[in-house]
Design a protein around this motif. Structure first.
Motif, PDB file in Angstrom:
ATOM      1  N   ALA A  79       0.829  -1.210   0.000  1.00  0.00           N
ATOM      2  CA  ALA A  79       0.000   0.000   0.000  1.00  0.00           C
ATOM      3  C   ALA A  79       0.859   1.255   0.000  1.00  0.00           C
ATOM      4  CB  ALA A  79      -0.938  -0.003   1.203  1.00  0.00           C
ATOM      5  N   ILE A  80       1.966   1.215   0.730  1.00  0.00           N
ATOM      6  CA  ILE A  80       2.797   2.422   0.797  1.00  0.00           C
ATOM      7  C   ILE A  80       3.960   2.368  -0.188  1.00  0.00           C
ATOM      8  CG2 ILE A  80       2.172   2.909   3.181  1.00  0.00           C
ATOM      9  CD1 ILE A  80       4.842   1.752   4.045  1.00  0.00           C
ATOM     10  N   SER A  81       3.902   1.454  -1.128  1.00  0.00           N
ATOM     11  CA  SER A  81       5.013   1.326  -2.074  1.00  0.00           C
ATOM     12  C   SER A  81       4.727   2.057  -3.376  1.00  0.00           C
ATOM     13  CB  SER A  81       5.301  -0.145  -2.350  1.00  0.00           C
ATOM     14  OG  SER A  81       4.322  -0.690  -3.210  1.00  0.00           O
ATOM     15  N   HIS A  82       3.639   2.771  -3.424  1.00  0.00           N
ATOM     16  CA  HIS A  82       3.369   3.578  -4.621  1.00  0.00           C
ATOM     17  C   HIS A  82       3.760   5.029  -4.301  1.00  0.00           C
ATOM     18  CE1 HIS A  82       1.177   5.925  -7.566  1.00  0.00           C
ATOM     19  NE2 HIS A  82       1.062   4.841  -8.290  1.00  0.00           N
ATOM     20  N   PRO A  83       4.477   5.670  -5.209  1.00  0.00           N
ATOM     21  CA  PRO A  83       4.976   7.018  -4.914  1.00  0.00           C
ATOM     22  C   PRO A  83       3.897   7.976  -4.411  1.00  0.00           C
ATOM     23  CG  PRO A  83       5.956   6.220  -6.928  1.00  0.00           C
ATOM     24  CD  PRO A  83       4.952   5.187  -6.524  1.00  0.00           C
ATOM     25  N   VAL A  84       2.735   7.963  -5.030  1.00  0.00           N
ATOM     26  CA  VAL A  84       1.686   8.881  -4.592  1.00  0.00           C
ATOM     27  C   VAL A  84       1.205   8.509  -3.190  1.00  0.00           C
ATOM     28  CG1 VAL A  84      -0.711   9.593  -4.982  1.00  0.00           C
ATOM     29  CG2 VAL A  84       0.920   9.570  -6.887  1.00  0.00           C
ATOM     30  N   ARG A  85       0.970   7.220  -2.957  1.00  0.00           N
ATOM     31  CA  ARG A  85       0.480   6.828  -1.623  1.00  0.00           C
ATOM     32  C   ARG A  85       1.540   7.059  -0.559  1.00  0.00           C
ATOM     33  NH1 ARG A  85      -1.967   2.474  -4.690  1.00  0.00           N
ATOM     34  NH2 ARG A  85      -0.271   1.115  -4.078  1.00  0.00           N
ATOM     35  N   LEU A  86       2.788   6.784  -0.902  1.00  0.00           N
ATOM     36  CA  LEU A  86       3.860   7.037   0.058  1.00  0.00           C
ATOM     37  C   LEU A  86       3.928   8.524   0.398  1.00  0.00           C
ATOM     38  CD1 LEU A  86       6.302   6.101   1.676  1.00  0.00           C
ATOM     39  CD2 LEU A  86       7.673   6.238  -0.409  1.00  0.00           C
ATOM     40  N   SER A  87       3.780   9.363  -0.614  1.00  0.00           N
ATOM     41  CA  SER A  87       3.819  10.806  -0.370  1.00  0.00           C
ATOM     42  C   SER A  87       2.628  11.262   0.464  1.00  0.00           C
ATOM     43  CB  SER A  87       3.833  11.566  -1.698  1.00  0.00           C
ATOM     44  OG  SER A  87       4.980  11.221  -2.454  1.00  0.00           O
ATOM     45  N   ILE A  88       1.485  10.640   0.234  1.00  0.00           N
ATOM     46  CA  ILE A  88       0.310  10.977   1.042  1.00  0.00           C
ATOM     47  C   ILE A  88       0.589  10.661   2.508  1.00  0.00           C
ATOM     48  CG2 ILE A  88      -2.050  10.237   1.612  1.00  0.00           C
ATOM     49  CD1 ILE A  88      -2.519   9.903  -1.419  1.00  0.00           C
ATOM     50  N   SER A 111      -8.153  10.040  -5.137  1.00  0.00           N
ATOM     51  CA  SER A 111      -9.282   9.554  -4.350  1.00  0.00           C
ATOM     52  C   SER A 111      -9.229   8.038  -4.208  1.00  0.00           C
ATOM     53  CB  SER A 111     -10.588   9.979  -5.023  1.00  0.00           C
ATOM     54  OG  SER A 111     -11.693   9.628  -4.229  1.00  0.00           O
ATOM     55  N   LYS A 112      -8.840   7.359  -5.266  1.00  0.00           N
ATOM     56  CA  LYS A 112      -8.748   5.896  -5.193  1.00  0.00           C
ATOM     57  C   LYS A 112      -7.562   5.448  -4.349  1.00  0.00           C
ATOM     58  CE  LYS A 112     -11.511   4.928  -9.180  1.00  0.00           C
ATOM     59  NZ  LYS A 112     -11.709   4.224 -10.455  1.00  0.00           N
ATOM     60  N   HIS A 113      -6.493   6.206  -4.414  1.00  0.00           N
ATOM     61  CA  HIS A 113      -5.365   5.867  -3.550  1.00  0.00           C
ATOM     62  C   HIS A 113      -5.789   6.015  -2.089  1.00  0.00           C
ATOM     63  CE1 HIS A 113      -2.388   5.191  -6.575  1.00  0.00           C
ATOM     64  NE2 HIS A 113      -2.432   6.414  -7.059  1.00  0.00           N
ATOM     65  N   LEU A 114      -6.542   7.070  -1.795  1.00  0.00           N
ATOM     66  CA  LEU A 114      -7.000   7.275  -0.424  1.00  0.00           C
ATOM     67  C   LEU A 114      -7.936   6.149   0.006  1.00  0.00           C
ATOM     68  CD1 LEU A 114      -7.574  11.134  -0.509  1.00  0.00           C
ATOM     69  CD2 LEU A 114      -5.940   9.893   0.928  1.00  0.00           C
ATOM     70  N   ALA A 115      -8.771   5.708  -0.906  1.00  0.00           N
ATOM     71  CA  ALA A 115      -9.691   4.626  -0.579  1.00  0.00           C
ATOM     72  C   ALA A 115      -8.923   3.363  -0.202  1.00  0.00           C
ATOM     73  CB  ALA A 115     -10.622   4.362  -1.760  1.00  0.00           C
ATOM     74  N   LEU A 116      -7.825   3.120  -0.918  1.00  0.00           N
ATOM     75  CA  LEU A 116      -7.020   1.939  -0.621  1.00  0.00           C
ATOM     76  C   LEU A 116      -6.373   2.052   0.757  1.00  0.00           C
ATOM     77  CD1 LEU A 116      -5.656  -0.723  -1.488  1.00  0.00           C
ATOM     78  CD2 LEU A 116      -3.854   0.649  -2.518  1.00  0.00           C
ATOM     79  N   LEU A 117      -5.807   3.219   1.036  1.00  0.00           N
ATOM     80  CA  LEU A 117      -5.171   3.424   2.339  1.00  0.00           C
ATOM     81  C   LEU A 117      -6.205   3.295   3.462  1.00  0.00           C
ATOM     82  CD1 LEU A 117      -2.840   6.450   1.461  1.00  0.00           C
ATOM     83  CD2 LEU A 117      -2.143   4.078   1.889  1.00  0.00           C
ATOM     84  N   ARG A 118      -7.402   3.761   3.202  1.00  0.00           N
ATOM     85  CA  ARG A 118      -8.468   3.687   4.194  1.00  0.00           C
ATOM     86  C   ARG A 118      -8.874   2.224   4.420  1.00  0.00           C
ATOM     87  NH1 ARG A 118     -12.953   5.231   1.559  1.00  0.00           N
ATOM     88  NH2 ARG A 118     -11.994   7.207   1.008  1.00  0.00           N
ATOM     89  N   ARG A 119      -9.013   1.502   3.323  1.00  0.00           N
ATOM     90  CA  ARG A 119      -9.444   0.108   3.416  1.00  0.00           C
ATOM     91  C   ARG A 119      -8.461  -0.722   4.240  1.00  0.00           C
ATOM     92  NH1 ARG A 119      -8.854  -3.042  -1.046  1.00  0.00           N
ATOM     93  NH2 ARG A 119      -8.941  -1.140  -2.267  1.00  0.00           N
ATOM     94  N   LEU A 120      -7.179  -0.369   4.146  1.00  0.00           N
ATOM     95  CA  LEU A 120      -6.168  -1.118   4.892  1.00  0.00           C
ATOM     96  C   LEU A 120      -5.998  -0.595   6.310  1.00  0.00           C
ATOM     97  CD1 LEU A 120      -3.466  -1.740   2.197  1.00  0.00           C
ATOM     98  CD2 LEU A 120      -4.794  -3.441   3.420  1.00  0.00           C
ATOM     99  N   GLY A 121      -6.727   0.451   6.653  1.00  0.00           N
ATOM    100  CA  GLY A 121      -6.615   0.973   8.011  1.00  0.00           C
ATOM    101  C   GLY A 121      -5.394   1.831   8.223  1.00  0.00           C
ATOM    102  N   ILE A 122      -4.778   2.269   7.145  1.00  0.00           N
ATOM    103  CA  ILE A 122      -3.573   3.082   7.270  1.00  0.00           C
ATOM    104  C   ILE A 122      -3.944   4.536   7.552  1.00  0.00           C
ATOM    105  CG2 ILE A 122      -1.560   3.960   5.993  1.00  0.00           C
ATOM    106  CD1 ILE A 122      -1.464   1.199   4.627  1.00  0.00           C
ATOM    107  N   VAL A 123      -5.064   4.974   6.992  1.00  0.00           N
ATOM    108  CA  VAL A 123      -5.561   6.314   7.293  1.00  0.00           C
ATOM    109  C   VAL A 123      -7.019   6.205   7.723  1.00  0.00           C
ATOM    110  CG1 VAL A 123      -4.046   7.339   5.543  1.00  0.00           C
ATOM    111  CG2 VAL A 123      -6.424   6.807   4.969  1.00  0.00           C
ATOM    112  N   GLU A 124      -7.504   7.254   8.348  1.00  0.00           N
ATOM    113  CA  GLU A 124      -8.938   7.329   8.619  1.00  0.00           C
ATOM    114  C   GLU A 124      -9.386   8.728   8.262  1.00  0.00           C
ATOM    115  OE1 GLU A 124      -9.664   6.402  12.683  1.00  0.00           O
ATOM    116  OE2 GLU A 124      -8.113   7.754  13.421  1.00  0.00           O
ATOM    117  N   ASP A 125     -10.689   8.897   8.109  1.00  0.00           N
ATOM    118  CA  ASP A 125     -11.147  10.197   7.652  1.00  0.00           C
ATOM    119  C   ASP A 125     -12.240  10.741   8.550  1.00  0.00           C
ATOM    120  OD1 ASP A 125     -13.058   8.378   7.036  1.00  0.00           O
ATOM    121  OD2 ASP A 125     -13.337   9.022   4.975  1.00  0.00           O
ATOM    122  N   ARG A 126     -12.537  12.004   8.348  1.00  0.00           N
ATOM    123  CA  ARG A 126     -13.441  12.750   9.184  1.00  0.00           C
ATOM    124  C   ARG A 126     -14.058  13.792   8.277  1.00  0.00           C
ATOM    125  NH1 ARG A 126     -12.926  17.739  11.490  1.00  0.00           N
ATOM    126  NH2 ARG A 126     -10.818  18.115  10.768  1.00  0.00           N
TER     127      ARG A 126
END
Lengths: 107, 107
Positions: free
Chosen positions: B14-23, B49-64
């Motif tokens: 999940a964190i091995s993609h440049p955009v997701r890692l930067s996020i 938005s899709k990268h965020l969805a992936l990070l969210r699905r894995l529990g790496i980020v959460e949103d509010r």
DNA sequence: TTCTTATGTGGCTATATTACCACATATCGC
DNA sequence: GCGATATGTGGTAATATAGCCACATAAGAA
């Protein structure tokens, strides 16, 4: 020289495949020949060979030939700390990486 | 519950993609809304938005949610240590992750 | 209500990844 | 040399991923 974030992503990607991650963790314990590593996984021997080639290309492992066998060892010992850190992540957060969605609110 | 090594691999992937890692690295510095995160990268907003969805699905980020905006924050703070560790890897080993092959013997 | 902003999803395409098979090379023992 | 073992590479098919566009929803402003 690629952008730093891309270089970091490349290492993470290399160790983000279950077989390659297991290879790295096995090498924590010492040098192993390709045949030992191949026997650990239920995939074709040549598939493991290609995983090893990728790890070698990124400088994560290096190899040494001894007779018929080629022994691999970790060249980035610092990965030990990184993965220990990841173990801590999973130990401290049971919900991590359970992508089924259970245990978290749906969206 | 998946096998431990697969769960670890999933986080790393999940964190091995440049955009997701930067996020993730951006979120080290605090909460950010989707629009702020999207503006950081030269890709379509919906891709972020899709990268965020992936990070969210894995529990790496959460949103509010707050009005129109949706703020993201890191839920796996321990990733800070992990990535600091990786920075150390790259600082200590200039040859890391340079997959052009230069600086190492060819095979 | 209507417009605008913020956000996410479905669908599609291009590309990357993975795995297997077939085959080639290298070394050892006989 | 010959056969067996260890290993890597080329090719290919199946699958996964990333990105974009079109579109839908939600909330605030006018």
């Amino acid at each position: 020289m690629k952008d730093l974030v891309e270089r970091k992503a490349a290492i993470l990607k290399a160790i983000s495949h279950p077989v390659r991650l297991s290879i790295v963790e096995e090498l924590f314990r010492g040098e192993r020949c390709a045949c030992e590593l191949a026997s650990l996984f239920p995939v074709d021997r040549t598939t493991v060979s290609k995983h090893l080639a990728l790890l070698r290309r990124l400088g994560i492992v290096e190899d040494r030939k001894d007779g018929l066998k080629i022994y691999y060892r970790l060249r980035m010992g610092c990965l030990v700390d990184l993965l220990r850190c990841l173990d801590g992540v999973l130990a401290n957060d049971a919900r991590c990486c359970d992508d089924s969605g259970e245990g978290r609110e749906k969206r």
